[in-house]
Design a protein around this motif. Structure first.
Motif, PDB file in Angstrom:
ATOM      1  N   THR A 178      39.462  -2.771  11.963  1.00 52.77           N
ATOM      2  CA  THR A 178      38.299  -2.285  12.703  1.00 52.77           C
ATOM      3  C   THR A 178      38.292  -2.955  14.065  1.00 52.77           C
ATOM      4  O   THR A 178      38.933  -3.994  14.276  1.00 52.77           O
ATOM      5  CB  THR A 178      36.983  -2.606  11.971  1.00 52.77           C
ATOM      6  N   GLU A 179      37.539  -2.382  14.988  1.00 48.49           N
ATOM      7  CA  GLU A 179      37.464  -2.958  16.331  1.00 48.49           C
ATOM      8  C   GLU A 179      36.809  -4.333  16.301  1.00 48.49           C
ATOM      9  O   GLU A 179      37.199  -5.239  17.022  1.00 48.49           O
ATOM     10  CB  GLU A 179      36.690  -2.015  17.257  1.00 48.49           C
ATOM     11  N   SER A 180      35.798  -4.494  15.469  1.00 46.27           N
ATOM     12  CA  SER A 180      35.056  -5.752  15.455  1.00 46.27           C
ATOM     13  C   SER A 180      35.742  -6.833  14.629  1.00 46.27           C
ATOM     14  O   SER A 180      35.802  -7.995  15.034  1.00 46.27           O
ATOM     15  CB  SER A 180      33.644  -5.516  14.922  1.00 46.27           C
ATOM     16  N   ALA A 181      36.255  -6.468  13.458  1.00 44.06           N
ATOM     17  CA  ALA A 181      36.834  -7.466  12.555  1.00 44.06           C
ATOM     18  C   ALA A 181      38.322  -7.668  12.776  1.00 44.06           C
ATOM     19  O   ALA A 181      38.882  -8.654  12.309  1.00 44.06           O
ATOM     20  CB  ALA A 181      36.588  -7.070  11.103  1.00 44.06           C
ATOM     21  N   GLY A 182      38.968  -6.759  13.495  1.00 42.08           N
ATOM     22  CA  GLY A 182      40.410  -6.861  13.681  1.00 42.08           C
ATOM     23  C   GLY A 182      41.162  -6.423  12.440  1.00 42.08           C
ATOM     24  O   GLY A 182      40.684  -5.622  11.649  1.00 42.08           O
ATOM     25  N   ARG A 183      42.342  -6.987  12.264  1.00 42.44           N
ATOM     26  CA  ARG A 183      43.177  -6.597  11.133  1.00 42.44           C
ATOM     27  C   ARG A 183      42.640  -7.171   9.837  1.00 42.44           C
ATOM     28  O   ARG A 183      42.319  -8.349   9.734  1.00 42.44           O
ATOM     29  CB  ARG A 183      44.597  -7.113  11.344  1.00 42.44           C
ATOM     30  N   LEU A 184      42.531  -6.290   8.838  1.00 35.87           N
ATOM     31  CA  LEU A 184      42.113  -6.710   7.506  1.00 35.87           C
ATOM     32  C   LEU A 184      43.266  -6.687   6.514  1.00 35.87           C
ATOM     33  O   LEU A 184      43.274  -7.455   5.553  1.00 35.87           O
ATOM     34  CB  LEU A 184      40.997  -5.801   6.987  1.00 35.87           C
ATOM     35  N   GLY A 185      44.224  -5.788   6.707  1.00 39.42           N
ATOM     36  CA  GLY A 185      45.332  -5.679   5.771  1.00 39.42           C
ATOM     37  C   GLY A 185      45.995  -4.328   5.896  1.00 39.42           C
ATOM     38  O   GLY A 185      46.010  -3.714   6.968  1.00 39.42           O
ATOM     39  N   ALA A 186      46.544  -3.845   4.812  1.00 37.43           N
ATOM     40  CA  ALA A 186      47.258  -2.568   4.807  1.00 37.43           C
ATOM     41  C   ALA A 186      47.172  -1.958   3.422  1.00 37.43           C
ATOM     42  O   ALA A 186      47.046  -2.652   2.409  1.00 37.43           O
ATOM     43  CB  ALA A 186      48.718  -2.766   5.212  1.00 37.43           C
ATOM     44  N   ALA A 187      47.244  -0.623   3.406  1.00 30.45           N
ATOM     45  CA  ALA A 187      47.281   0.128   2.145  1.00 30.45           C
ATOM     46  C   ALA A 187      48.542   0.971   2.137  1.00 30.45           C
ATOM     47  O   ALA A 187      48.897   1.582   3.157  1.00 30.45           O
ATOM     48  CB  ALA A 187      46.045   1.019   1.999  1.00 30.45           C
ATOM     49  N   VAL A 188      49.231   1.004   1.010  1.00 29.59           N
ATOM     50  CA  VAL A 188      50.474   1.768   0.910  1.00 29.59           C
ATOM     51  C   VAL A 188      50.478   2.511  -0.412  1.00 29.59           C
ATOM     52  O   VAL A 188      50.037   1.986  -1.436  1.00 29.59           O
ATOM     53  CB  VAL A 188      51.706   0.841   1.043  1.00 29.59           C
ATOM     54  N   TRP A 189      50.947   3.762  -0.369  1.00 25.43           N
ATOM     55  CA  TRP A 189      51.058   4.582  -1.577  1.00 25.43           C
ATOM     56  C   TRP A 189      52.526   4.917  -1.800  1.00 25.43           C
ATOM     57  O   TRP A 189      53.277   5.171  -0.850  1.00 25.43           O
ATOM     58  CB  TRP A 189      50.215   5.845  -1.435  1.00 25.43           C
ATOM     59  N   LEU A 190      52.929   4.927  -3.067  1.00 24.73           N
ATOM     60  CA  LEU A 190      54.332   5.067  -3.432  1.00 24.73           C
ATOM     61  C   LEU A 190      54.553   6.364  -4.192  1.00 24.73           C
ATOM     62  O   LEU A 190      53.777   6.720  -5.079  1.00 24.73           O
ATOM     63  CB  LEU A 190      54.768   3.880  -4.306  1.00 24.73           C
ATOM     64  N   TYR A 191      55.643   7.059  -3.836  1.00 29.02           N
ATOM     65  CA  TYR A 191      56.016   8.321  -4.484  1.00 29.02           C
ATOM     66  C   TYR A 191      57.216   8.114  -5.400  1.00 29.02           C
ATOM     67  O   TYR A 191      58.128   7.345  -5.082  1.00 29.02           O
ATOM     68  CB  TYR A 191      56.361   9.380  -3.432  1.00 29.02           C
ATOM     69  N   ASP A 192      57.219   8.834  -6.499  1.00 31.73           N
ATOM     70  CA  ASP A 192      58.315   8.695  -7.463  1.00 31.73           C
ATOM     71  C   ASP A 192      59.582   9.404  -7.013  1.00 31.73           C
ATOM     72  O   ASP A 192      60.661   9.144  -7.547  1.00 31.73           O
ATOM     73  CB  ASP A 192      57.894   9.257  -8.824  1.00 31.73           C
TER      74      ASP A 192
END
Length: 471
Positions: A185-199
């Motif tokens: 977010t603009e205020s909090a900066g980087r929080l992390g990442a989300a990744v989804w995996l395909y078979d």
């Protein structure tokens, strides 16, 4: 090495419902002859409003889906459930079966965690062996506020330049493609990442990318608020723990154990054990009204003052609480507090105690389990002058005196009479094999009174237990 697979468009089992209306095929240009290879009949041009209706129907369907998913996310009030909901919703939007979210705030203040969807702890451990820059979400954790990049690996096994360890882990876990988005977010900066995996080799189409992008931006704002709440709770817990004894004293003739858990808003419950002259021991528990930093600070001041009064006149618990009540009225006029102070002579197994609006302690032994009834009195700060008679208890060898705060009773969710009955039953059911250890006695009482544990109980109350077993 396997032959390259042409990337597919994700969504074999779409979770985003397809609109009932579909766009009609584009008719051939006027005068153009139909293709000889075409077996489809030539259709007429759609009515003027059909395309608009189809587009509006698609928009309504998308908005309904996003509304339902964001509503579910907004109902989460803790980080772990919110992260799990983010993974489930994102999985539906991009058409993936598995995924993980990495919470790693860029300011380094925590909290840090990794949660998987369809991945066990061992699977997550395997992924952590991949060099950070080569992970499916790799460089997303290095980007700052407002980072909007995505990382797409449409066919990992056929991708040139892929880290060998990443390829090995992907083959071991059985995923062939990944799609990752940053959480920031603009205020909090980087929080992390989300990744989804395909078979199998796949990637979300533009429509799905647009929807999951909107959802993740909303989710990041919600997560930023929960991160701040979690940090505040952790700070309050740390401050409270620092104000309470770091260890219990060793006094001949008695064994001590304490259990304490601060509520989510930070409360004012305390306990204390203080060696006194003539081989005596002072025990106290109490609770300051209110919650938050001010209640924690008031608790620290009262506990420190009670220690001083106990050293000067501990053999008279009524005098100790009278002095504490006067201090409270002069320095904390807007507050009240409950307190119980016990002057113990371990060699004689004699206990003299007084209480101010506090729940009576329990005496647990082989032949009896009973409340040590203190005289009824108002909490400190409620009357112009507090005073109540003390009571004396003669403990037997092997008996345990259990002091506690009202938070233990409130967390049961029962009316007070039932909560007291539950506490008495829990104390009476302590197995004989555990009665030699005051810590085991306290743990058994906690497990029985709060079977869901102190963390999951639906209450913001502090929990304090102080157990003293006399030899």
């Amino acid at each position: 090495m396997n032959a390259p697979h042409p990337p597919k468009v994700a969504g074999i089992d779409p979770a985003v419902p397809t609109p009932a209306h579909t766009v009609a095929p584009t008719p051939p240009a006027p005068g153009a002859a139909p293709s000889p290879d075409s077996a489809l009949p030539v259709t007429s041009a759609p009515a003027p409003g059909t395309l608009l209706q189809d587009r509006l129907a698609a928009w309504v369907s998308d908005l309904t889906t996003l509304h339902e998913l964001t509503e579910r996310l907004s109902r989460t009030n803790a980080l772990e459930p919110a992260l799990e909901e983010l993974l489930r919703a994102g999985s539906a939007l991009v058409g993936a079966r598995r995924g993980l979210v990495v919470l790693e705030p860029g300011d380094g203040l925590g909290p840090r965690t990794t949660i998987g969807l369809g991945l066990g702890r061992a699977d997550l451990g395997h992924m952590e062996t991949v060099p950070p820059g080569s992970l499916p979400y790799g460089t997303l954790l290095d980007q700052g506020p407002g980072a909007g990049a995505e990382i797409v690996h449409a066919d990992l096994l056929a991708e040139d330049g892929l880290d060998p360890r990443h390829r090995e882990v992907a083959a071991r876990l059985g995923y062939a493609a990944s799609y990752a988005l940053p959480l920031s977010t603009e205020s909090a900066g980087r929080l992390g990442a989300a990744v989804w995996l395909y078979d199998e080799p796949a990637e979300p189409d533009e429509h799905r990318r647009h929807l999951v992008g909107l959802y993740v931006r909303h989710a990041a704002e919600h997560l930023a608020r929960l991160v701040e709440v979690e940090r505040t709770r952790a700070s309050m817990t740390t401050i409270t723990e620092e104000l309470l004894p770091s260890r219990l004293p060793r006094v001949a003739g008695v064994q001590l154990a304490a259990r304490h858990r601060t509520g989510p808003r930070g409360g004012g419950d305390w306990y204390d054990a203080l060696p006194l002259p003539d081989a005596a021991l002072g025990l106290s528990v109490g609770s300051v009204t209110g919650s938050g930093p001010s209640a924690v600070a008031a608790m620290g001041r009262l506990r420190a003052s009670l220690r001083a009064y106990a050293v000067m006149e501990g053999e008279d618990p009524v005098a100790v609480l009278s002095d504490l009540e006067l201090l409270l009225r002069l320095t904390e006029p807007a507050r009240s507090a409950t307190a119980l102070f016990a002057y113990c002579e371990p060699v004689l197994r004699k206990i003299t105690l007084a209480g101010a609006g506090h729940s009576p302690p329990l005496l647990i032994g082989e032949r009896r389990t009973e409340f040590a009834e203190t005289s009824v009195s108002a909490p400190l700060g409620m009357l112009a002058c507090w005073e109540a008679p003390s009571v004396e208890i003669q403990a037997e060898a092997g008996e345990t005196l259990l002091l506690y705060t009202d938070g233990l009773l409130h967390r049961t969710g029962d009316p007070m009479d039932r909560a007291f009955a539950r506490l008495h039953a829990a104390a009476a059911s302590v197995p004989r094999t555990l009665r030699r250890d005051p810590g085991a006695v306290a743990d058994h009482v906690l497990r029985t009174v709060l079977p869901d544990g102190m963390d999951t109980a639906d209450s913001g109350e502090d929990v304090v237990l102080l157990a003293a077993r006399f030899d």
